[in-house]
Design a protein around this motif. Structure first.
Motif, PDB file in Angstrom:
ATOM      1  N   GLU A  54       0.829  -1.040  -0.085  1.00  0.00           N
ATOM      2  CA  GLU A  54      -0.158  -0.213  -0.167  1.00  0.00           C
ATOM      3  C   GLU A  54       0.785   1.706   0.307  1.00  0.00           C
ATOM      4  O   GLU A  54       0.723   2.278  -0.538  1.00  0.00           O
ATOM      5  N   ASN A  55       1.898   0.840   1.046  1.00  0.00           N
ATOM      6  CA  ASN A  55       2.841   2.196   1.100  1.00  0.00           C
ATOM      7  C   ASN A  55       3.982   3.257  -0.760  1.00  0.00           C
ATOM      8  O   ASN A  55       3.889   3.531  -0.548  1.00  0.00           O
ATOM      9  N   GLU A  56       4.198   1.632  -1.215  1.00  0.00           N
ATOM     10  CA  GLU A  56       4.786   1.309  -2.751  1.00  0.00           C
ATOM     11  C   GLU A  56       3.559   1.691  -3.428  1.00  0.00           C
ATOM     12  O   GLU A  56       3.624   3.424  -4.732  1.00  0.00           O
ATOM     13  N   ARG A  57       2.266   1.778  -3.204  1.00  0.00           N
ATOM     14  CA  ARG A  57       0.994   2.257  -4.261  1.00  0.00           C
ATOM     15  C   ARG A  57       1.354   3.952  -3.851  1.00  0.00           C
ATOM     16  O   ARG A  57       0.824   4.461  -4.711  1.00  0.00           O
ATOM     17  N   ARG A  59       3.198   5.793  -2.875  1.00  0.00           N
ATOM     18  CA  ARG A  59       4.423   6.923  -3.153  1.00  0.00           C
ATOM     19  C   ARG A  59       4.540   6.962  -5.254  1.00  0.00           C
ATOM     20  O   ARG A  59       4.242   7.921  -5.409  1.00  0.00           O
ATOM     21  N   GLU A  60       3.882   6.154  -5.716  1.00  0.00           N
ATOM     22  CA  GLU A  60       3.758   5.516  -7.462  1.00  0.00           C
ATOM     23  C   GLU A  60       2.683   6.530  -7.679  1.00  0.00           C
ATOM     24  O   GLU A  60       2.997   7.581  -8.579  1.00  0.00           O
ATOM     25  N   ALA A  61       1.348   6.734  -7.160  1.00  0.00           N
ATOM     26  CA  ALA A  61       1.286   7.604  -7.060  1.00  0.00           C
ATOM     27  C   ALA A  61       1.201   8.518  -6.923  1.00  0.00           C
ATOM     28  O   ALA A  61       0.986  10.440  -7.466  1.00  0.00           O
ATOM     29  N   ASN A  62       1.256   9.156  -6.145  1.00  0.00           N
ATOM     30  CA  ASN A  62       2.008  10.858  -4.984  1.00  0.00           C
ATOM     31  C   ASN A  62       3.140  10.826  -6.571  1.00  0.00           C
ATOM     32  O   ASN A  62       3.204  12.507  -7.243  1.00  0.00           O
ATOM     33  N   ALA A  63       4.579   9.765  -7.244  1.00  0.00           N
ATOM     34  CA  ALA A  63       5.476  10.575  -7.936  1.00  0.00           C
ATOM     35  C   ALA A  63       4.278  11.114  -9.483  1.00  0.00           C
ATOM     36  O   ALA A  63       4.837  11.744  -9.978  1.00  0.00           O
ATOM     37  N   LYS A  64       3.389  10.022  -9.660  1.00  0.00           N
ATOM     38  CA  LYS A  64       2.200   9.636 -11.133  1.00  0.00           C
ATOM     39  C   LYS A  64       1.628  11.118 -10.864  1.00  0.00           C
ATOM     40  O   LYS A  64       1.740  12.501 -11.834  1.00  0.00           O
ATOM     41  N   LYS A  66       3.277  13.932  -9.079  1.00  0.00           N
ATOM     42  CA  LYS A  66       3.717  15.303  -9.174  1.00  0.00           C
ATOM     43  C   LYS A  66       4.479  15.351 -10.700  1.00  0.00           C
ATOM     44  O   LYS A  66       4.502  16.184 -11.079  1.00  0.00           O
TER      45      LYS A  66
END
Length: 118
Positions: A54-57, A59-64, A66
């Motif tokens: 979930e944390n990884e997901r 992080r990926e959503a935040n990066a996307k 940004k």
């Protein structure tokens, strides 16, 4: 005497059987406790893995997000730059037209002056 011995042997057998049953019961309880502990540990590991995923997901959503925001800002900046360039080109065109008008007027006046002289 033989009867007493047989009775004593029977009692010893019954006692041994009872002890064996108790030991078996204890072993079953210990096994159940061990299985429960193992299951709890496995559940804990699974929960940690799920949390990590979930944390990884996130992080990926935040990066996307940004990256999308950066791309949008870049597009906005490019649009503003194009607007400025268009305005500049238009103003240059208007200046050129004005200069041509002035030149035409000056030429007409020069022609008129020449005709009046003649």
């Amino acid at each position: 005497r033989a009867a007493a011995l047989a009775k004593s042997a029977k009692e010893a057998e019954a006692k041994a059987s009872d002890e064996a049953a108790k030991a078996s019961d204890e072993a079953a309880k210990a096994l159940a406790a061990a299985m429960k502990a193992s299951a709890e540990e496995a559940m804990k590991v699974a929960q940690e893995k799920a949390k990590s995923a979930e944390n990884e997901r996130v992080r990926e959503a935040n990066a996307k997000m940004k990256a999308e925001a950066a791309a949008e800002a870049e597009a906005q900046s490019a649009a503003e730059e194009k607007e400025r360039a268009d305005a500049h080109a238009k103003s240059a065109e208007e200046a050129e037209e004005k200069a041509l008008d002035e030149a035409a007027k000056a030429s007409a006046e020069a022609t008129k002056a020449a005709e009046e002289k003649a």
